[in-house]
Design a protein around this motif. Structure first.
Motif, PDB file in Angstrom:
ATOM      1  N   VAL A 201     -10.578  -3.218  11.188  1.00 54.59           N
ATOM      2  CA  VAL A 201      -9.757  -3.842  10.145  1.00 54.59           C
ATOM      3  C   VAL A 201      -9.466  -5.316  10.365  1.00 54.59           C
ATOM      4  O   VAL A 201      -8.932  -5.976   9.466  1.00 54.59           O
ATOM      5  N   ALA A 202      -9.800  -5.860  11.521  1.00 58.07           N
ATOM      6  CA  ALA A 202      -9.420  -7.247  11.813  1.00 58.07           C
ATOM      7  C   ALA A 202     -10.012  -8.241  10.825  1.00 58.07           C
ATOM      8  O   ALA A 202      -9.430  -9.295  10.562  1.00 58.07           O
ATOM      9  N   HIS A 203     -11.169  -7.897  10.260  1.00 57.35           N
ATOM     10  CA  HIS A 203     -11.865  -8.829   9.363  1.00 57.35           C
ATOM     11  C   HIS A 203     -11.400  -8.706   7.910  1.00 57.35           C
ATOM     12  O   HIS A 203     -11.840  -9.482   7.062  1.00 57.35           O
ATOM     13  N   VAL A 204     -10.530  -7.741   7.603  1.00 58.34           N
ATOM     14  CA  VAL A 204     -10.161  -7.448   6.217  1.00 58.34           C
ATOM     15  C   VAL A 204      -8.969  -8.304   5.811  1.00 58.34           C
ATOM     16  O   VAL A 204      -7.855  -8.124   6.323  1.00 58.34           O
ATOM     17  N   THR A 205      -9.192  -9.200   4.880  1.00 54.00           N
ATOM     18  CA  THR A 205      -8.112 -10.051   4.385  1.00 54.00           C
ATOM     19  C   THR A 205      -7.128  -9.223   3.555  1.00 54.00           C
ATOM     20  O   THR A 205      -7.536  -8.420   2.714  1.00 54.00           O
ATOM     21  N   GLY A 206      -5.834  -9.401   3.816  1.00 48.08           N
ATOM     22  CA  GLY A 206      -4.823  -8.681   3.052  1.00 48.08           C
ATOM     23  C   GLY A 206      -4.814  -7.191   3.304  1.00 48.08           C
ATOM     24  O   GLY A 206      -4.412  -6.411   2.428  1.00 48.08           O
ATOM     25  N   PHE A 207      -5.232  -6.778   4.513  1.00 50.79           N
ATOM     26  CA  PHE A 207      -5.371  -5.349   4.807  1.00 50.79           C
ATOM     27  C   PHE A 207      -4.054  -4.594   4.623  1.00 50.79           C
ATOM     28  O   PHE A 207      -3.998  -3.572   3.941  1.00 50.79           O
ATOM     29  N   GLU A 208      -2.978  -5.096   5.239  1.00 47.56           N
ATOM     30  CA  GLU A 208      -1.706  -4.384   5.181  1.00 47.56           C
ATOM     31  C   GLU A 208      -1.213  -4.228   3.754  1.00 47.56           C
ATOM     32  O   GLU A 208      -0.759  -3.146   3.340  1.00 47.56           O
ATOM     33  N   GLU A 209      -1.308  -5.293   2.970  1.00 43.64           N
ATOM     34  CA  GLU A 209      -0.845  -5.238   1.579  1.00 43.64           C
ATOM     35  C   GLU A 209      -1.677  -4.247   0.768  1.00 43.64           C
ATOM     36  O   GLU A 209      -1.148  -3.516  -0.077  1.00 43.64           O
ATOM     37  N   SER A 210      -2.991  -4.221   1.028  1.00 48.84           N
ATOM     38  CA  SER A 210      -3.863  -3.298   0.307  1.00 48.84           C
ATOM     39  C   SER A 210      -3.501  -1.850   0.603  1.00 48.84           C
ATOM     40  O   SER A 210      -3.410  -1.015  -0.306  1.00 48.84           O
ATOM     41  N   VAL A 211      -3.304  -1.547   1.872  1.00 42.39           N
ATOM     42  CA  VAL A 211      -2.962  -0.179   2.249  1.00 42.39           C
ATOM     43  C   VAL A 211      -1.616   0.223   1.660  1.00 42.39           C
ATOM     44  O   VAL A 211      -1.468   1.312   1.080  1.00 42.39           O
ATOM     45  N   LYS A 212      -0.636  -0.646   1.788  1.00 41.72           N
ATOM     46  CA  LYS A 212       0.681  -0.317   1.238  1.00 41.72           C
ATOM     47  C   LYS A 212       0.608  -0.119  -0.278  1.00 41.72           C
ATOM     48  O   LYS A 212       1.264   0.784  -0.828  1.00 41.72           O
ATOM     49  N   GLY A 213      -0.202  -0.934  -0.954  1.00 39.31           N
ATOM     50  CA  GLY A 213      -0.348  -0.772  -2.393  1.00 39.31           C
ATOM     51  C   GLY A 213      -0.910   0.578  -2.768  1.00 39.31           C
ATOM     52  O   GLY A 213      -0.461   1.207  -3.741  1.00 39.31           O
ATOM     53  N   ARG A 214      -1.891   1.052  -1.997  1.00 42.64           N
ATOM     54  CA  ARG A 214      -2.510   2.352  -2.275  1.00 42.64           C
ATOM     55  C   ARG A 214      -1.489   3.477  -2.166  1.00 42.64           C
ATOM     56  O   ARG A 214      -1.407   4.367  -3.035  1.00 42.64           O
ATOM     57  N   PHE A 215      -0.678   3.451  -1.117  1.00 44.13           N
ATOM     58  CA  PHE A 215       0.260   4.546  -0.900  1.00 44.13           C
ATOM     59  C   PHE A 215       1.542   4.376  -1.707  1.00 44.13           C
ATOM     60  O   PHE A 215       2.269   5.342  -1.923  1.00 44.13           O
ATOM     61  N   LEU A 216       1.775   3.165  -2.189  1.00 42.12           N
ATOM     62  CA  LEU A 216       2.832   2.960  -3.172  1.00 42.12           C
ATOM     63  C   LEU A 216       2.457   3.647  -4.483  1.00 42.12           C
ATOM     64  O   LEU A 216       3.299   4.265  -5.151  1.00 42.12           O
ATOM     65  N   GLU A 217       1.179   3.573  -4.852  1.00 34.85           N
ATOM     66  CA  GLU A 217       0.708   4.259  -6.057  1.00 34.85           C
ATOM     67  C   GLU A 217       0.868   5.769  -5.922  1.00 34.85           C
ATOM     68  O   GLU A 217       1.263   6.447  -6.873  1.00 34.85           O
ATOM     69  N   TRP A 218       0.558   6.302  -4.740  1.00 35.05           N
ATOM     70  CA  TRP A 218       0.771   7.737  -4.534  1.00 35.05           C
ATOM     71  C   TRP A 218       2.254   8.072  -4.649  1.00 35.05           C
ATOM     72  O   TRP A 218       2.629   9.138  -5.144  1.00 35.05           O
TER      73      TRP A 218
END
Length: 239
Positions: A201-218
């Motif tokens: 995941v180190a290379h993924v820009t905005g990783f934390e925000e993306s993950v939180k967004g996914r589980f916020l939708e759930w």
């Protein structure tokens, strides 16, 4: 579903390091906080994944085992087992069913958490061939293999492992979830676990925000209050 007070031991069976953290780390944190014993079983070491191309496969496997061990500590898990299958080539097989059934009989869990064996056409990323093979083999190991003393008789004869009946299976990342777990209190521990997998995941820009967004939708689908996070499962009773 099983009442919470009847879930004493849980076994997760996943294909690669980081799979459990993407799918279920928030749920796992809640389970261990309640005193549930959780064991991780990983079919491969993830040696065919990662962004550190200077490592050979042996080096990547060692790195990813270390990352998963560190990730597990964030959610209270210290019992990790690796089967050592080759990453990217896992298929449903009798050998894999036996190896998973062996660990089921060793751990004797009330609940098994694993991959959904069907392809999810709404969100393709979790439908890796290894995931689907592990999910299908795990369901076969739960029923009928682990509970049938005549299946893989060497497990009883040579290893003394008595048959065991898993009461529920929770499938992750499938197309038809029917159960949501509120992970709002543990979403930061989930993120910490995921960030332990730096090779992924180190290379993924905005990783934390993306993950939180996914589980916020759930969380919204689960009907949680605004700002609530959830993980989703399909529950399979085995009775």
């Amino acid at each position: 579903m099983l009442p919470e007070n009847e879930i004493k031991r849980v076994l997760t069976v996943t294909a690669h390091p980081d799979d459990i953290d993407f799918g279920s780390a928030g749920t796992i944190a809640g389970l261990t906080d309640r005193g549930v014993e959780v064991t991780y079983l990983l079919v491969t070491d993830g040696d065919a994944g990662g962004n550190e191309r200077t490592l050979d496969n042996g080096g990547m496997a060692e790195l990813r085992r270390a990352e998963q061990t560190a990730a597990a500590k964030h959610v209270g898990v210290t019992d990790l087992r690796f089967l050592g299958y080759s990453d990217g080539t896992v298929v449903q097989s009798l050998d894999l069913r036996r190896d998973i059934a062996r660990v089921i009989r060793q751990v004797r869990p009330d609940v098994v958490i694993t991959h959904h064996p069907e392809r999810n056409y709404q969100f393709i990323a979790p439908s890796h061939p290894d995931h689907r093979a592990v999910g299908g083999s795990t369901l076969d190991a739960v029923y009928p293999d682990a509970r049938n003393p005549y299946a893989f008789p060497e497990l009883l004869k040579d290893e003394g492992l008595e048959a065991w009946t898993v009461r529920e299976v929770w499938l992750t990342s499938g197309p038809t979830p029917d159960h949501f777990v509120d992970i709002t209190a543990n979403v930061d521990r989930k993120i910490a676990a995921l960030l332990s997998h730096q090779s992924q995941v180190a290379h993924v820009t905005g990783f934390e925000e993306s993950v939180k967004g996914r589980f916020l939708e759930w969380g919204k689908r689960a009907g949680l209050p605004e700002g609530g996070y959830a993980e989703a499962f399909q529950i399979v009773p085995t009775g």
